[in-house]
Write a protein that holds these residues in place. Structure first.
Motif, PDB file in Angstrom:
ATOM      1  N   ALA A  74       0.820  -1.214   0.000  1.00  0.00           N
ATOM      2  CA  ALA A  74       0.000   0.000   0.000  1.00  0.00           C
ATOM      3  C   ALA A  74       0.852   1.262   0.000  1.00  0.00           C
ATOM      4  CB  ALA A  74      -0.918  -0.010   1.229  1.00  0.00           C
ATOM      5  N   ALA A  75       1.992   1.204   0.671  1.00  0.00           N
ATOM      6  CA  ALA A  75       2.859   2.377   0.758  1.00  0.00           C
ATOM      7  C   ALA A  75       3.749   2.555  -0.464  1.00  0.00           C
ATOM      8  CB  ALA A  75       3.734   2.280   2.011  1.00  0.00           C
ATOM      9  N   PHE A  76       3.846   1.506  -1.279  1.00  0.00           N
ATOM     10  CA  PHE A  76       4.813   1.548  -2.384  1.00  0.00           C
ATOM     11  C   PHE A  76       4.552   2.649  -3.408  1.00  0.00           C
ATOM     12  CE2 PHE A  76       5.920   0.068  -6.726  1.00  0.00           C
ATOM     13  CZ  PHE A  76       7.291   0.250  -6.628  1.00  0.00           C
ATOM     14  N   PRO A  77       3.346   2.835  -3.923  1.00  0.00           N
ATOM     15  CA  PRO A  77       3.167   3.865  -4.967  1.00  0.00           C
ATOM     16  C   PRO A  77       3.612   5.254  -4.516  1.00  0.00           C
ATOM     17  CG  PRO A  77       1.255   2.433  -4.879  1.00  0.00           C
ATOM     18  CD  PRO A  77       2.083   2.097  -3.675  1.00  0.00           C
ATOM     19  N   GLY A  78       3.276   5.618  -3.289  1.00  0.00           N
ATOM     20  CA  GLY A  78       3.652   6.942  -2.803  1.00  0.00           C
ATOM     21  C   GLY A  78       5.146   7.102  -2.623  1.00  0.00           C
ATOM     22  N   TRP A  79       5.792   6.073  -2.068  1.00  0.00           N
ATOM     23  CA  TRP A  79       7.238   6.160  -1.858  1.00  0.00           C
ATOM     24  C   TRP A  79       7.988   6.115  -3.190  1.00  0.00           C
ATOM     25  CZ3 TRP A  79      10.409   8.094   1.378  1.00  0.00           C
ATOM     26  CH2 TRP A  79      11.744   7.680   1.448  1.00  0.00           C
ATOM     27  N   ALA A  80       7.531   5.261  -4.114  1.00  0.00           N
ATOM     28  CA  ALA A  80       8.178   5.165  -5.428  1.00  0.00           C
ATOM     29  C   ALA A  80       8.092   6.489  -6.177  1.00  0.00           C
ATOM     30  CB  ALA A  80       7.544   4.050  -6.247  1.00  0.00           C
ATOM     31  N   ALA A  81       6.984   7.225  -5.971  1.00  0.00           N
ATOM     32  CA  ALA A  81       6.802   8.507  -6.658  1.00  0.00           C
ATOM     33  C   ALA A  81       7.505   9.655  -5.958  1.00  0.00           C
ATOM     34  CB  ALA A  81       5.298   8.816  -6.753  1.00  0.00           C
ATOM     35  N   ALA A 129      15.516  13.391  -4.418  1.00  0.00           N
ATOM     36  CA  ALA A 129      16.038  14.339  -3.426  1.00  0.00           C
ATOM     37  C   ALA A 129      15.341  14.164  -2.077  1.00  0.00           C
ATOM     38  CB  ALA A 129      15.873  15.767  -3.929  1.00  0.00           C
ATOM     39  N   GLU A 130      14.038  13.933  -2.093  1.00  0.00           N
ATOM     40  CA  GLU A 130      13.304  13.766  -0.838  1.00  0.00           C
ATOM     41  C   GLU A 130      13.635  12.428  -0.187  1.00  0.00           C
ATOM     42  OE1 GLU A 130      10.584  14.522   2.342  1.00  0.00           O
ATOM     43  OE2 GLU A 130      11.909  15.694   1.044  1.00  0.00           O
ATOM     44  N   ARG A 131      13.753  11.386  -1.004  1.00  0.00           N
ATOM     45  CA  ARG A 131      14.168  10.091  -0.442  1.00  0.00           C
ATOM     46  C   ARG A 131      15.536  10.227   0.213  1.00  0.00           C
ATOM     47  NH1 ARG A 131      14.114   6.295  -5.292  1.00  0.00           N
ATOM     48  NH2 ARG A 131      12.577   7.503  -6.427  1.00  0.00           N
ATOM     49  N   ALA A 132      16.449  10.877  -0.466  1.00  0.00           N
ATOM     50  CA  ALA A 132      17.798  11.054   0.074  1.00  0.00           C
ATOM     51  C   ALA A 132      17.758  11.856   1.373  1.00  0.00           C
ATOM     52  CB  ALA A 132      18.693  11.743  -0.947  1.00  0.00           C
ATOM     53  N   ARG A 133      16.911  12.869   1.420  1.00  0.00           N
ATOM     54  CA  ARG A 133      16.822  13.688   2.632  1.00  0.00           C
ATOM     55  C   ARG A 133      16.381  12.850   3.824  1.00  0.00           C
ATOM     56  NH1 ARG A 133      13.512  15.900   5.936  1.00  0.00           N
ATOM     57  NH2 ARG A 133      11.660  15.050   4.877  1.00  0.00           N
ATOM     58  N   ILE A 134      15.388  12.003   3.608  1.00  0.00           N
ATOM     59  CA  ILE A 134      14.889  11.174   4.710  1.00  0.00           C
ATOM     60  C   ILE A 134      15.933  10.149   5.136  1.00  0.00           C
ATOM     61  CG2 ILE A 134      13.148   9.451   5.328  1.00  0.00           C
ATOM     62  CD1 ILE A 134      11.135  11.031   3.676  1.00  0.00           C
ATOM     63  N   LEU A 135      16.659   9.578   4.181  1.00  0.00           N
ATOM     64  CA  LEU A 135      17.716   8.630   4.549  1.00  0.00           C
ATOM     65  C   LEU A 135      18.805   9.311   5.375  1.00  0.00           C
ATOM     66  CD1 LEU A 135      16.220   6.688   2.684  1.00  0.00           C
ATOM     67  CD2 LEU A 135      18.441   5.960   1.776  1.00  0.00           C
ATOM     68  N   HIS A 136      19.135  10.527   5.020  1.00  0.00           N
ATOM     69  CA  HIS A 136      20.108  11.269   5.836  1.00  0.00           C
ATOM     70  C   HIS A 136      19.533  11.566   7.224  1.00  0.00           C
ATOM     71  CE1 HIS A 136      23.671  12.046   3.448  1.00  0.00           C
ATOM     72  NE2 HIS A 136      22.921  12.258   2.370  1.00  0.00           N
ATOM     73  N   ALA A 137      18.234  11.813   7.302  1.00  0.00           N
ATOM     74  CA  ALA A 137      17.612  12.043   8.605  1.00  0.00           C
ATOM     75  C   ALA A 137      17.658  10.775   9.459  1.00  0.00           C
ATOM     76  CB  ALA A 137      16.171  12.519   8.423  1.00  0.00           C
ATOM     77  N   ILE A 138      17.494   9.619   8.827  1.00  0.00           N
ATOM     78  CA  ILE A 138      17.632   8.351   9.564  1.00  0.00           C
ATOM     79  C   ILE A 138      19.059   8.207  10.084  1.00  0.00           C
ATOM     80  CG2 ILE A 138      17.551   5.837   9.396  1.00  0.00           C
ATOM     81  CD1 ILE A 138      15.340   6.168   7.294  1.00  0.00           C
ATOM     82  N   ALA A 139      20.043   8.537   9.238  1.00  0.00           N
ATOM     83  CA  ALA A 139      21.445   8.489   9.674  1.00  0.00           C
ATOM     84  C   ALA A 139      21.675   9.425  10.854  1.00  0.00           C
ATOM     85  CB  ALA A 139      22.368   8.857   8.513  1.00  0.00           C
ATOM     86  N   ASP A 140      21.070  10.606  10.817  1.00  0.00           N
ATOM     87  CA  ASP A 140      21.172  11.533  11.952  1.00  0.00           C
ATOM     88  C   ASP A 140      20.626  10.882  13.222  1.00  0.00           C
ATOM     89  OD1 ASP A 140      22.198  13.474  10.251  1.00  0.00           O
ATOM     90  OD2 ASP A 140      20.263  14.506   9.992  1.00  0.00           O
ATOM     91  N   TRP A 163      16.326   3.359 -13.619  1.00  0.00           N
ATOM     92  CA  TRP A 163      16.157   2.378 -12.544  1.00  0.00           C
ATOM     93  C   TRP A 163      14.785   2.603 -11.911  1.00  0.00           C
ATOM     94  CZ3 TRP A 163      20.760   4.364 -14.001  1.00  0.00           C
ATOM     95  CH2 TRP A 163      21.855   3.495 -14.116  1.00  0.00           C
ATOM     96  N   ASP A 164      13.838   1.711 -12.183  1.00  0.00           N
ATOM     97  CA  ASP A 164      12.489   1.836 -11.649  1.00  0.00           C
ATOM     98  C   ASP A 164      12.360   1.012 -10.367  1.00  0.00           C
ATOM     99  OD1 ASP A 164      12.009   3.277 -13.926  1.00  0.00           O
ATOM    100  OD2 ASP A 164      10.754   1.758 -14.892  1.00  0.00           O
TER     101      ASP A 164
END
Length: 487
Positions: A61-68, A72-83, A145-146
């Motif tokens: 259910a979460a896949f379509p929203g995250w894939a779209a 830049a936003e995905r990268a930002r959240i991954l950096h926030a997880i690292a923080d 890369w899809d």
């Protein structure tokens, strides 16, 4: 008081699953014990097919929203997880040491910083991921890369959080959603990771964490028709079961299955360096998939190498992994300790000689062991022990060294000690291994491909190889001047 919270070394850990952005209990639980002293750390939610289905449904259910979501936003959240990892580094370190027995100093200085780096690396790599366009008879080719879809990631107990995030980070960066199942012997830091990811703003359902036994929840996950990728690190028998389970849906697999790696020491090597590399194989009580557990030493220096090795290995301190002075901690579980000792006792009965060790110690500790007088076709040389047990054999020349090194069913890694760069080039070209280290060990860059040959695994991950696995790689071909203006 929340009955689902357990306190480990002063840190509160939720023992429930994390599904669709909330905590979910199970009707049953299983105990999680510390290898340091055998004490029970908590009763962990014991998932079944019910929780597996719920977690995959949440990921789907979460896949379509995250894939779209933009790169830049995905990268930002991954950096926030690292923080978040860095903010809670001390808590993660002490919980994982208590849960799996690895050295606290290693978790503080190396392992947990690496967890944060896993997220930062793949976040940054995502932003540079590209393949230059190219032409074919005037037609343009564009590679993309899809995101593939929900991914099931099944991780081991020897480096729980580091190896989990090695998979989670690229899967999320690629735009996939994840169901993570940590090993039942060390599940606690995966639960903390769920908290950290939620605090970092990862949308609900993008990362789900479920706990339990492979036969109860693992099979339900790996056979699920909505799962698009499965990545597993662990044993060959379990990998065979996963592959059979995934076969009905033709779900792509990435498998890293350990090994029986050699350390080749030539007479022209710096022997002090070679001995340092050899003693390093006792790291994490020998519970390292990449460990060079088979010493192959040129005959002319074998006695001197052995003397220096025994002297250095005998100075190691074995004990409580929370003590800064400790070099070797406990093994993960009584069953693992029994398995290790079984290998050693059968080898001794078959004629092997224990130069050092050869026996368990009080608690879940096994004495660092080196066995000689072992046959190439013996069990102790051919099978992965996954404990602080090493073997030593000699060779007469380069040809014999390569033959012995390659003469197992595995091919994960190899380490070579030599002072001759030409020899290093000749030998490494002939070794069957996914990674070869020359005059060093365990230097690992996430840009490099990682994986094994033969029974050591299927596929490669790291850098672009990770995105190749976690994505559907697409090529778009466009004709030249093929546009028709209907206006």
């Amino acid at each position: 008081m929340n009955k689902h919270l357990t306190t480990v070394a002063g840190v509160a850990v939720d023992t429930r699953h994390w599904i669709a952005g909330r905590r979910v209990a199970s009707t049953g639980t299983f105990p999680d014990a510390s290898p340091i002293d055998g004490s029970t750390l908590g009763d962990i939610a014991r998932g079944t097919a019910t929780e597996a289905d719920a977690a995959v449904a949440a990921a789907k259910a979460a896949f379509p929203g995250w894939a779209a979501t933009s790169r830049a936003e995905r990268a930002r959240i991954l950096h926030a997880i690292a923080d978040g990892v860095e903010k809670r580094l001390e808590e993660l370190a002490i919980v994982e040491t208590t849960d799996n027995g690895a050295l606290l100093r290693s978790h503080r200085r190396g392992v947990m910083p690496r967890v944060a780096h896993n997220f930062r690396f793949f976040a940054d790599w995502l932003l540079t991921l590209e393949h230059g366009d190219f032409e074919t008879r005037g037609h343009s080719n564009h590679v993309s890369w899809d995101p593939a879809g929900p991914c099931v990631l099944i991780t081991p107990w020897n480096a729980p959080l580091m190896l989990a995030t090695w998979k989670v980070a690229p899967a999320l960066a690629a735009g996939n959603t994840v169901v993570l199942k940590p090993a039942e012997w060390s599940p606690l830091t995966a639960s903390l990771l769920a908290d950290i990811a939620a605090e970092a703003g990862l949308p609900a359902g993008v990362l789900n964490v479920v706990q339990g036994y492979g036969s109860e929840i693992g099979d339900a996950l790996t056979s699920h028709p909505d799962v698009r990728r499965i990545s597993f690190t662990g044993s060959v028998p379990t990998a065979r079961r996963i592959a059979a389970s995934a076969a009905a849906n033709l779900t792509p697999l990435s498998l890293e299955l350990g090994g029986k790696s050699p350390l080749l020491v030539f007479a022209d090597a710096d022997l002090d360096l070679a001995v340092d590399l050899a003693v390093e194989q006792y790291d994490n009580a020998g519970q390292v998939c990449l460990a060079a557990t088979r010493f192959l030493v040129e005959e002319s220096v074998a006695d001197e190498f052995t003397r220096r090795f025994v002297e250095k290995a005998s100075s190691l301190t074995q004990g409580d992994p929370r003590d800064e002075a400790t070099d070797i901690g406990p093994n993960i579980h009584p069953r693992q300790l029994e398995k290790i000792d079984g290998f050693v006792q059968r080898a001794l009965a078959a004629g092997a000689r224990a130069v050092i060790g050869g026996h368990p110690k009080e608690g879940q500790y096994y004495a660092p062991t080196l066995l000689t007088d072992v046959a190439q076709d013996s069990e102790i040389v051919q099978e992965e022990v996954f404990g602080p047990v090493l073997t030593l054999q000699t060779f007469a020349d380069e040809e014999e060294a390569i033959r012995l090194a390659n003469d197992t069913r595995f091919g994960l890694a190899a380490t070579l000690a030599t002072g001759d760069p030409e020899r290093a080039e000749r030998v490494t070209a002939q070794l069957v291994a996914g990674t070869v280290w020359v005059n060093c060990f365990f230097v690992r860059d996430l840009q490099a491909p990682f994986g094994g040959s033969r029974l050591s695994g299927v596929g490669r991950e790291g850098g672009t190889w990770s995105f190749d696995f976690y994505c559907d790689v697409k090529n778009t071909v466009t004709a030249p001047n093929g546009w028709t203006n209907h206006g």
